[in-house]
Design an enzyme around this catalytic site. Structure first.
Site, PDB file in Angstrom:
ATOM      1  N   HIS A 136      43.023  45.243  50.038  1.00 15.23           N
ATOM      2  CA  HIS A 136      42.139  44.197  49.502  1.00 15.23           C
ATOM      3  C   HIS A 136      42.479  42.793  49.977  1.00 15.23           C
ATOM      4  O   HIS A 136      41.793  41.846  49.634  1.00 15.23           O
ATOM      5  CB  HIS A 136      42.167  44.219  47.968  1.00 15.23           C
ATOM      6  CG  HIS A 136      43.452  43.652  47.410  1.00 15.23           C
ATOM      7  ND1 HIS A 136      44.627  44.363  47.400  1.00 15.23           N
ATOM      8  CD2 HIS A 136      43.749  42.445  46.884  1.00 15.23           C
ATOM      9  CE1 HIS A 136      45.580  43.619  46.877  1.00 15.23           C
ATOM     10  NE2 HIS A 136      45.071  42.446  46.563  1.00 15.23           N
TER      11      HIS A 136
HETATM   12  C1  UD1 Z   1      43.106  38.796  43.430  1.00 14.27           C
HETATM   13  C2  UD1 Z   1      44.353  37.996  43.744  1.00 14.27           C
HETATM   14  C3  UD1 Z   1      45.331  38.871  44.527  1.00 14.27           C
HETATM   15  C4  UD1 Z   1      45.606  40.153  43.780  1.00 14.27           C
HETATM   16  C5  UD1 Z   1      44.284  40.854  43.485  1.00 14.27           C
HETATM   17  C6  UD1 Z   1      44.508  42.107  42.692  1.00 14.27           C
HETATM   18  C7  UD1 Z   1      44.140  35.580  44.128  1.00 14.27           C
HETATM   19  C8  UD1 Z   1      44.108  34.514  45.157  1.00 14.27           C
HETATM   20  N1  UD1 Z   1      44.072  36.836  44.578  1.00 14.27           N
HETATM   21  O1  UD1 Z   1      42.476  39.131  44.678  1.00 14.27           O
HETATM   22  O2  UD1 Z   1      46.554  38.175  44.665  1.00 14.27           O
HETATM   23  O3  UD1 Z   1      46.422  40.984  44.585  1.00 14.27           O
HETATM   24  O4  UD1 Z   1      43.448  39.959  42.718  1.00 14.27           O
HETATM   25  O5  UD1 Z   1      43.336  42.881  42.618  1.00 14.27           O
HETATM   26  O6  UD1 Z   1      44.232  35.289  42.963  1.00 14.27           O
HETATM   27  N2  UD1 Z   1      35.159  40.796  42.766  1.00 14.27           N
HETATM   28  C9  UD1 Z   1      34.261  41.592  42.109  1.00 14.27           C
HETATM   29  N3  UD1 Z   1      34.551  41.970  40.827  1.00 14.27           N
HETATM   30  C10 UD1 Z   1      35.689  41.586  40.179  1.00 14.27           C
HETATM   31  C11 UD1 Z   1      36.596  40.766  40.872  1.00 14.27           C
HETATM   32  C12 UD1 Z   1      36.320  40.383  42.167  1.00 14.27           C
HETATM   33  O7  UD1 Z   1      33.228  41.967  42.660  1.00 14.27           O
HETATM   34  O8  UD1 Z   1      35.891  41.982  39.014  1.00 14.27           O
HETATM   35  C13 UD1 Z   1      34.872  40.417  44.181  1.00 14.27           C
HETATM   36  C14 UD1 Z   1      34.118  39.121  44.326  1.00 14.27           C
HETATM   37  O9  UD1 Z   1      33.310  39.217  45.450  1.00 14.27           O
HETATM   38  C15 UD1 Z   1      35.203  38.109  44.620  1.00 14.27           C
HETATM   39  C16 UD1 Z   1      36.171  38.938  45.431  1.00 14.27           C
HETATM   40  O10 UD1 Z   1      36.100  40.239  44.861  1.00 14.27           O
HETATM   41  O11 UD1 Z   1      34.728  37.004  45.306  1.00 14.27           O
HETATM   42  C17 UD1 Z   1      37.569  38.427  45.375  1.00 14.27           C
HETATM   43  O12 UD1 Z   1      38.029  38.285  44.036  1.00 14.27           O
HETATM   44  P1  UD1 Z   1      39.238  37.276  43.705  1.00 14.27           P
HETATM   45  O13 UD1 Z   1      39.576  37.359  42.260  1.00 14.27           O
HETATM   46  O14 UD1 Z   1      38.967  35.943  44.282  1.00 14.27           O
HETATM   47  O15 UD1 Z   1      40.434  37.869  44.562  1.00 14.27           O
HETATM   48  P2  UD1 Z   1      40.914  39.372  44.760  1.00 14.27           P
HETATM   49  O16 UD1 Z   1      40.616  39.771  46.153  1.00 14.27           O
HETATM   50  O17 UD1 Z   1      40.463  40.256  43.646  1.00 14.27           O
END
Ligand code: UD1
Length: 355
Positions: free
Chosen positions: A206
């Site tokens: 991820h």
């Molecule tokens: C985040 C953390 C990462 C951690 C990971 C665990 C940061 C910078 N990153 O990454 O360190 O290892 O969580 O999973 O804090 N999205 C969804 N549904 C959700 C959550 C996210 O669709 O419930 C999608 C969205 O498109 C979003 C993307 O995932 O923009 C990224 O989500 P984000 O929380 O920014 O970072 P993660 O990649 O989940």
């Protein structure tokens, strides 16, 4: 004692659940307020995991959702400040290294509220990782630093942080694993997916460095190729799912599935022949369980999992996936002991120290 726990993402819940349990047991009369920032919000990434871990319903939901780093961090800070004013806690507890961790640590310290950081002192020395920035800031401002490995001490000393702030307590993520081991050992998730225990490669990916660019397509092609030798099961994180549109190959041995709950996922790790990941927590869980882990990154903030565990750094190189079958054939038969204090009691130590 009034403690406020700020969590936002799937791994945060796993690291914090046992700490909330231990502190509630020790101070039943205290206020234990849980804030869910909403950084993870899909049911499979949030409610399902919280329910399984037995975390009480959060007292405050900030619903910050997704966004750029600045937007997500700023929204969290803006929405947390009134909660801190209202709750007026003696301590704000933050786990790990995600944007919610950074936002909560900054908001609390500027309001003069002491911060405790769970999983402090990890460093990848790679400032292009958002998590590295988040960890450094949280450690700089937290008054209580809860450490889980020796290298954390050296990392923090090198940044001029005094020993008095450091507390070696062990690994709270492993506390959760130990507490739920009987349940995930009998969950039988591999069989439900039609997989033979010990036969398959479990994959999670991820991180932006891997999934937000061309490396994702190359990785999926390598996995499709490997799946002709060993079944591959890949629960796909929402971020990766979005980037993977149009990339799904026609490979019957490659199972692309939705994110799993904690018990199903740990059951799949425990029964895996090997794991391929870019996650931090999974490097630790495989180390504890003695399952071979291959990390598709150039570095790790958890070198203890290589030194004392079962982890191998493959590099940020999809072609290295071809090395997995021969590496498995050559690996030593004994499983190393887990690192010291990865024993299921780290949260009790935290409660003892704070008392
Ligand atoms: C985040 C953390 C990462 C951690 C990971 C665990 C940061 C910078 N990153 O990454 O360190 O290892 O969580 O999973 O804090 N999205 C969804 N549904 C959700 C959550 C996210 O669709 O419930 C999608 C969205 O498109 C979003 C993307 O995932 O923009 C990224 O989500 P984000 O929380 O920014 O970072 P993660 O990649 O989940």
């Amino acid at each position: 004692m009034r403690i406020l726990y700020v969590v936002g993402t799937r791994p945060n819940f796993v690291k914090t659940a046992p700490v909330i349990g231990a502190l509630r047991a020790r101070h039943p009369e205290g206020r234990h307020a849980i804030v869910h920032t909403g950084q993870h919000y899909d049911r499979l990434m949030s409610e399902v995991i919280l329910e399984e871990l037995g975390v009480p319903a959060p007292d405050h939901m900030l619903e910050v959702g997704s966004g750029s780093h600045a937007a997500q961090t700023a929204r969290t800070m803006e929405r947390l400040e009134p909660v801190l004013l209202d709750e007026s806690p003696d301590l704000v507890m933050v786990p790990g290294d995600v944007n919610s961790t950074l936002a909560a640590a900054l908001t609390a310290v500027k309001m003069g509220i002491p911060v405790a950081h769970i999983e402090s002192g990890l460093r990848s020395f790679d400032m292009t990782m958002p998590e590295e920035v988040n960890r450094i800031v949280a450690d700089r401002f937290a008054e209580w630093l809860f450490l889980h490995s020796d290298e954390a001490v050296e990392n923090l000393r090198a940044e001029g942080i005094p020993d008095e702030r450091m507390q070696m307590v062990g690994n709270t993520m492993i506390d959760t694993l130990v507490a739920l081991e009987d349940r995930f050992r009998t969950a039988g998730s591999a069989a439900r997916l039609g997989l033979e225990p010990g036969s398959y490669l479990l994959v999670t990916l991820h991180r932006p460095a891997l999934v937000d660019g061309p490396l994702l397509g190359e990785t999926v092609a390598q996995l499709a190729s490997l799946s002709r030798q060993m079944p591959v099961v890949f629960p796909v994180h929402p971020r990766t799912r979005k980037m993977m549109e149009g990339l799904e190959p026609d490979a019957p041995g490659l199972h692309l599935i939705d994110p799993l709950g904690y018990l199903d996922f740990l059951s799949l790790i425990a029964d895996a022949g090997a794991v391929l990941t870019d996650s931090g927590g999974i490097q630790e869980e495989t180390t504890y369980l003695g399952v071979p882990c291959f990390t598709l990154r150039d570095n790790t903030e958890r070198p203890v999992t290589i030194r004392a565990g079962t982890n191998t750094l493959l590099g940020l190189d999809p072609a290295a996936i071809t090395r997995i079958p021969s590496a498995l054939a050559e690996r030593p038969s004994e499983t190393p002991e887990p690192p010291p204090l990865w024993d299921g009691h780290a949260s009790e130590r935290i409660a003892e120290i704070l008392a």
